[in-house]
Design a protein around this motif. Structure first.
Motif, mmCIF file in Angstrom:
data_model
loop_
_atom_site.group_PDB
_atom_site.id
_atom_site.type_symbol
_atom_site.label_atom_id
_atom_site.label_comp_id
_atom_site.label_asym_id
_atom_site.label_seq_id
_atom_site.Cartn_x
_atom_site.Cartn_y
_atom_site.Cartn_z
ATOM 1 N N ILE A 174 0.818 -1.224 0.000
ATOM 2 C CA ILE A 174 0.000 0.000 0.000
ATOM 3 C C ILE A 174 0.849 1.270 0.000
ATOM 4 N N ILE A 175 1.717 1.420 0.956
ATOM 5 C CA ILE A 175 2.492 2.654 1.051
ATOM 6 C C ILE A 175 3.410 2.835 -0.157
ATOM 7 N N ASP A 176 4.000 1.740 -0.633
ATOM 8 C CA ASP A 176 4.896 1.839 -1.799
ATOM 9 C C ASP A 176 4.136 1.892 -3.122
ATOM 10 N N ASN A 177 2.817 1.685 -3.085
ATOM 11 C CA ASN A 177 1.988 1.733 -4.307
ATOM 12 C C ASN A 177 0.725 2.553 -4.063
ATOM 13 N N PRO A 178 0.847 3.798 -3.669
ATOM 14 C CA PRO A 178 -0.341 4.586 -3.313
ATOM 15 C C PRO A 178 -1.287 4.828 -4.483
ATOM 16 N N GLU A 179 -0.749 4.834 -5.721
ATOM 17 C CA GLU A 179 -1.599 5.087 -6.887
ATOM 18 C C GLU A 179 -2.681 4.033 -7.064
ATOM 19 N N LYS A 180 -2.441 2.829 -6.541
ATOM 20 C CA LYS A 180 -3.439 1.751 -6.657
ATOM 21 C C LYS A 180 -4.664 2.014 -5.792
ATOM 22 N N TYR A 181 -4.509 2.831 -4.740
ATOM 23 C CA TYR A 181 -5.578 2.951 -3.745
ATOM 24 C C TYR A 181 -6.039 4.382 -3.483
ATOM 25 N N LYS A 182 -5.320 5.400 -3.970
ATOM 26 C CA LYS A 182 -5.645 6.773 -3.581
ATOM 27 C C LYS A 182 -7.002 7.229 -4.102
ATOM 28 N N ASP A 183 -7.472 6.667 -5.233
ATOM 29 C CA ASP A 183 -8.774 7.059 -5.774
ATOM 30 C C ASP A 183 -9.899 6.175 -5.240
ATOM 31 N N CYS A 184 -9.682 4.881 -5.261
ATOM 32 C CA CYS A 184 -10.756 3.950 -4.861
ATOM 33 C C CYS A 184 -10.846 3.758 -3.354
ATOM 34 N N CYS A 185 -9.719 3.710 -2.708
ATOM 35 C CA CYS A 185 -9.716 3.298 -1.294
ATOM 36 C C CYS A 185 -8.674 4.080 -0.496
ATOM 37 N N PRO A 186 -8.834 5.375 -0.350
ATOM 38 C CA PRO A 186 -7.844 6.148 0.412
ATOM 39 C C PRO A 186 -7.768 5.735 1.875
ATOM 40 N N GLU A 187 -8.842 5.088 2.366
ATOM 41 C CA GLU A 187 -8.828 4.634 3.761
ATOM 42 C C GLU A 187 -7.784 3.535 3.985
ATOM 43 N N TYR A 188 -7.452 2.788 2.913
ATOM 44 C CA TYR A 188 -6.409 1.776 3.034
ATOM 45 C C TYR A 188 -5.064 2.427 3.348
ATOM 46 N N ILE A 189 -4.795 3.521 2.642
ATOM 47 C CA ILE A 189 -3.536 4.241 2.863
ATOM 48 C C ILE A 189 -3.498 4.806 4.281
ATOM 49 N N GLU A 190 -4.637 5.323 4.724
ATOM 50 C CA GLU A 190 -4.705 5.873 6.079
ATOM 51 C C GLU A 190 -4.469 4.792 7.128
ATOM 52 N N TYR A 191 -5.115 3.630 6.933
ATOM 53 C CA TYR A 191 -4.947 2.538 7.901
ATOM 54 C C TYR A 191 -3.504 2.046 7.903
ATOM 55 N N ALA A 192 -2.917 1.880 6.722
ATOM 56 C CA ALA A 192 -1.534 1.414 6.627
ATOM 57 C C ALA A 192 -0.585 2.390 7.321
ATOM 58 N N THR A 193 -0.834 3.674 7.132
ATOM 59 C CA THR A 193 0.005 4.693 7.772
ATOM 60 C C THR A 193 -0.107 4.600 9.292
ATOM 61 N N GLN A 194 -1.338 4.417 9.779
ATOM 62 C CA GLN A 194 -1.555 4.293 11.225
ATOM 63 C C GLN A 194 -0.864 3.053 11.780
#
Length: 239
Positions: A174-194
């Motif tokens: 997720i963190i190394d591939n944010p483009e895969k999730y920033k439009d459809c599922c930004p909550e994934y990036i947020e959870y991974a960051t947390q």
């Protein structure tokens, strides 16, 4: 007398060679058993038994050497599996065996599931006879029992493995591939960051790690080196 002795010696050596050949053949023996009937009749050494509650959509059956493998193909477990020894219906006897329990790791929304962590533990089991019939599922501990055991005895080991697996997944996927999730599922990036902001010591319970417990393998001892082995892993292939 000398002639008789020689003949007896030849006979003995021949029989030994034949026995060795039979043993070798038995060890290398392998076949897939069709599950086109329920129950299915099995000859395992000098034991005749039936397995009831298996279907070809959910299980495969392979006899390799002295081991009968029952392999999970889809989702069903062995809640309805019944083993009956045909020639021992009136005998009171027990089956010994062993269960290997494992831990699987859940990740967010099932993007990917790690089937099992490296951690596992084993327990001896004893199945009780009911007129030659044995119910395998009676030996399996419940989820709550497994959670209690692992929280008390194995928490630190499970936490270490779980944290490492999740850390690698959230960083690499997720963190190394944010483009895969920033439009459809930004909550994934947020959870991974947390998650990545936490240390291993910040997790104090199995529930906070999102792990699940199940049995991986059950081995029953039939006698004379014969075994029945059930694998609760759908990608298992007998060696």
């Amino acid at each position: 007398m000398k002639t008789i002795a020689i003949l007896l010696l030849i006979s003995f050596l021949t029989s030994c060679g034949y026995a060795h050949k039979e043993e070798k053949t038995n060890i290398n023996y392998s076949k897939v058993i069709a599950l086109d009937h329920d129950p299915v009749l099995i000859q395992l050494g000098n034991k005749k038994l039936t397995l009831k509650g298996l279907n070809q959509e959910d299980f495969s059956l392979v006899q390799k050497g002295k081991t009968l493998f029952i392999i999970k193909k889809l989702y069903l477990g062995i809640d309805d599996l019944q083993i009956e020894f045909i020639d021992n219906k009136d005998q009171d006897f027990l089956l010994t065996g062993e269960i290997e329990y494992g831990v699987s790791q859940d990740l967010i929304d099932g993007i990917r599931t790690i089937e099992f962590l490296p951690f596992y533990f084993k327990e001896d089991i004893l199945l009780h006879n009911n007129k030659g019939k044995f119910i395998l599922s009676t030996a399996i501990k419940t989820t709550s029992q497994l959670e209690a055991i692992c929280q008390e005895k194995y928490f630190d080991e499970i936490r270490k493995e779980s944290y490492l697996v999740q850390k690698q997944f959230y960083q690499n996927e997720i963190i190394d591939n944010p483009e895969k999730y920033k439009d459809c599922c930004p909550e994934y990036i947020e959870y991974a960051t947390q998650f990545l902001s936490k240390k291993e010591r910040d997790f104090h319970s199995l529930q906070s790690l999102f792990v699940e417990f199940t049995y991986k393998k059950i081995t029953l001892n039939i006698g004379n080196g014969y075994h029945i082995v059930f694998y609760n892993i759908n990608n298992f292939v007998p060696d």
